[in-house]
Design an enzyme around this catalytic site. Structure first.
Site, PDB file in Angstrom:
ATOM      1  N   ASN A 127      44.738  40.554  37.221  1.00 30.30           N
ATOM      2  CA  ASN A 127      45.313  41.783  37.774  1.00 30.30           C
ATOM      3  C   ASN A 127      45.465  41.596  39.286  1.00 30.30           C
ATOM      4  O   ASN A 127      44.487  41.666  40.020  1.00 30.30           O
ATOM      5  CB  ASN A 127      44.370  42.965  37.462  1.00 30.30           C
ATOM      6  CG  ASN A 127      44.807  44.247  38.140  1.00 30.30           C
ATOM      7  OD1 ASN A 127      45.927  44.340  38.651  1.00 30.30           O
ATOM      8  ND2 ASN A 127      43.927  45.245  38.145  1.00 30.30           N
ATOM      9  N   TRP A 128      46.696  41.375  39.704  1.00 29.39           N
ATOM     10  CA  TRP A 128      46.938  41.120  41.132  1.00 29.39           C
ATOM     11  C   TRP A 128      46.925  42.395  41.970  1.00 29.39           C
ATOM     12  O   TRP A 128      47.008  42.328  43.202  1.00 29.39           O
ATOM     13  CB  TRP A 128      48.296  40.443  41.318  1.00 29.39           C
ATOM     14  CG  TRP A 128      48.334  38.989  40.958  1.00 29.39           C
ATOM     15  CD1 TRP A 128      47.271  38.171  40.659  1.00 29.39           C
ATOM     16  CD2 TRP A 128      49.512  38.167  40.875  1.00 29.39           C
ATOM     17  NE1 TRP A 128      47.715  36.897  40.401  1.00 29.39           N
ATOM     18  CE2 TRP A 128      49.091  36.861  40.525  1.00 29.39           C
ATOM     19  CE3 TRP A 128      50.882  38.398  41.051  1.00 29.39           C
ATOM     20  CZ2 TRP A 128      49.986  35.808  40.356  1.00 29.39           C
ATOM     21  CZ3 TRP A 128      51.763  37.353  40.887  1.00 29.39           C
ATOM     22  CH2 TRP A 128      51.324  36.070  40.544  1.00 29.39           C
ATOM     23  N   LYS A 129      46.904  43.548  41.320  1.00 28.19           N
ATOM     24  CA  LYS A 129      46.937  44.837  42.046  1.00 28.19           C
ATOM     25  C   LYS A 129      48.144  44.869  42.989  1.00 28.19           C
ATOM     26  O   LYS A 129      49.149  44.229  42.701  1.00 28.19           O
ATOM     27  CB  LYS A 129      45.605  45.070  42.772  1.00 28.19           C
ATOM     28  CG  LYS A 129      44.413  44.862  41.833  1.00 28.19           C
ATOM     29  CD  LYS A 129      43.113  45.341  42.384  1.00 28.19           C
ATOM     30  CE  LYS A 129      42.024  45.077  41.347  1.00 28.19           C
ATOM     31  NZ  LYS A 129      40.802  45.787  41.625  1.00 28.19           N
ATOM     32  N   GLY A 143      35.605  45.120  42.375  1.00 31.61           N
ATOM     33  CA  GLY A 143      35.776  44.668  43.757  1.00 31.61           C
ATOM     34  C   GLY A 143      34.498  44.670  44.577  1.00 31.61           C
ATOM     35  O   GLY A 143      34.547  44.531  45.794  1.00 31.61           O
ATOM     36  N   GLU A 192      35.548  48.750  32.299  1.00 28.37           N
ATOM     37  CA  GLU A 192      35.390  48.410  33.719  1.00 28.37           C
ATOM     38  C   GLU A 192      34.600  49.499  34.442  1.00 28.37           C
ATOM     39  O   GLU A 192      35.178  50.493  34.890  1.00 28.37           O
ATOM     40  CB  GLU A 192      36.770  48.295  34.396  1.00 28.37           C
ATOM     41  CG  GLU A 192      37.636  47.179  33.890  1.00 28.37           C
ATOM     42  CD  GLU A 192      38.717  46.807  34.911  1.00 28.37           C
ATOM     43  OE1 GLU A 192      38.807  45.639  35.257  1.00 28.37           O
ATOM     44  OE2 GLU A 192      39.446  47.696  35.371  1.00 28.37           O
ATOM     45  N   HIS A 207      44.060  52.224  34.682  1.00 32.94           N
ATOM     46  CA  HIS A 207      43.081  51.568  35.566  1.00 32.94           C
ATOM     47  C   HIS A 207      42.406  52.640  36.431  1.00 32.94           C
ATOM     48  O   HIS A 207      43.048  53.612  36.835  1.00 32.94           O
ATOM     49  CB  HIS A 207      43.796  50.539  36.445  1.00 32.94           C
ATOM     50  CG  HIS A 207      42.858  49.636  37.166  1.00 32.94           C
ATOM     51  ND1 HIS A 207      42.168  50.043  38.285  1.00 32.94           N
ATOM     52  CD2 HIS A 207      42.468  48.356  36.925  1.00 32.94           C
ATOM     53  CE1 HIS A 207      41.389  49.046  38.692  1.00 32.94           C
ATOM     54  NE2 HIS A 207      41.557  48.012  37.889  1.00 32.94           N
ATOM     55  N   GLY A 238      40.298  40.776  38.735  1.00 30.97           N
ATOM     56  CA  GLY A 238      41.054  41.216  39.909  1.00 30.97           C
ATOM     57  C   GLY A 238      40.953  40.178  41.020  1.00 30.97           C
ATOM     58  O   GLY A 238      41.657  39.166  41.020  1.00 30.97           O
TER      59      GLY A 238
HETATM   60  P1  PGA Z   1      37.704  42.863  40.454  1.00 29.83           P
HETATM   61  O1  PGA Z   1      38.789  43.865  39.833  1.00 29.83           O
HETATM   62  O2  PGA Z   1      37.734  41.610  39.601  1.00 29.83           O
HETATM   63  O3  PGA Z   1      38.181  42.618  41.856  1.00 29.83           O
HETATM   64  O4  PGA Z   1      36.394  43.539  40.390  1.00 29.83           O
HETATM   65  C1  PGA Z   1      38.889  44.056  38.457  1.00 29.83           C
HETATM   66  C2  PGA Z   1      39.922  45.110  38.158  1.00 29.83           C
HETATM   67  O5  PGA Z   1      40.127  46.013  38.986  1.00 29.83           O
HETATM   68  O6  PGA Z   1      40.562  45.071  37.104  1.00 29.83           O
END
Ligand code: PGA
Length: 222
Positions: A9-11, A151, A145, A96, A204
């Site tokens: 997930n590149w956001k 993050g 999640e 999400h 992410g």
């Molecule tokens: P992260 O994000 O790996 O940076 O914790 C995961 C996500 O938001 O799907």
């Protein structure tokens, strides 16, 4: 739906040039084993370029969106309808926690998005933040999640994530495939999928760098 899912997930990151560079680095080195389903989810305006690059080189990589419209095509300014997105993506991350928090997405909206995705043959990957979050009808793929793990560099433990996945299945359907997301890295990735109730990971931060994401993928190959 069988196998292990590894989803990047590149956001809201990466220009077209950065995205294509990532694909160029990773594509030729991706493990091609039957049981691995590896996907990348870029932002909307990069989707088509990424999909084209993947198809042109026949890389074993699925492409996903990070959202889609709860409506079909029509007078919905700013929205991306599933029926027009499906040329570029195989799946879509829906619900999400960043969308629920920053864009006021509700369970009802997410249920509509799941419907739209399915009608256009896009696999919905619904993110749930705990075992009580509503899982819309027709969902087959879930990502558990916990918000505090996203993050933060502090992942949940594989045991806790497995227990949550077991509860989600008990409550919402034993056939669900549950992935774990939240600070997944090359060091901990495999410990989650070794758990009986977990079928993959949503990554992410550790997916932004191609070498780091490749390392994660390679931990699944003997
Ligand atoms: P992260 O994000 O790996 O940076 O914790 C995961 C996500 O938001 O799907």
């Amino acid at each position: 739906m069988a196998g292990i899912w590894i989803i990047a997930n590149w956001k809201s990151n990466k220009s077209i040039a950065e995205a294509l560079e990532w694909i160029d680095i990773i594509g030729p080195k991706l493990p091609e084993t039957e049981n691995l389903k590896i996907a990348v989810c870029p932002r909307f305006s990069v989707l088509a370029e990424v999909k084209k690059a993947v198809i042109a080189s026949n890389f074993p990589l699925l492409v996903g969106a990070q959202d889609l419209s709860p409506y079909g095509a029509g007078a919905y300014t700013g929205e991306e309808p599933a029926e027009l997105l499906h040329d570029f993506c195989d799946l879509a991350i829906l619900g999400h926690s960043e969308r629920r928090k920053n864009f006021a997405e509700t369970d009802e909206m997410i249920a509509e998005k799941v419907k739209q995705a399915k009608e256009s043959n896009i696999i919905p990957l619904v993110c749930v933040q705990d075992t009580d979050t509503m899982v819309p009808e027709g969902t087959q793929l879930i990502a558990y999640e916990p918000v505090w793990a996203i993050g933060s560099g502090n992942s949940d433990t594989p045991e806790n994530a497995n227990e949550a996945a077991g509860k989600i299945k008990e409550k919402w359907g034993q056939d669900l495939k549950v992935l774990y997301g939240g600070s997944v890295s090359a060091e901990n990735a495999k410990s989650f999928t070794d758990m009986p109730h977990l079928s993959g990971i949503l990554v992410g931060t550790s997916s932004f760098d191609p070498d780091e994401f490749l390392k994660i993928c390679q931990t699944f190959v003997l």
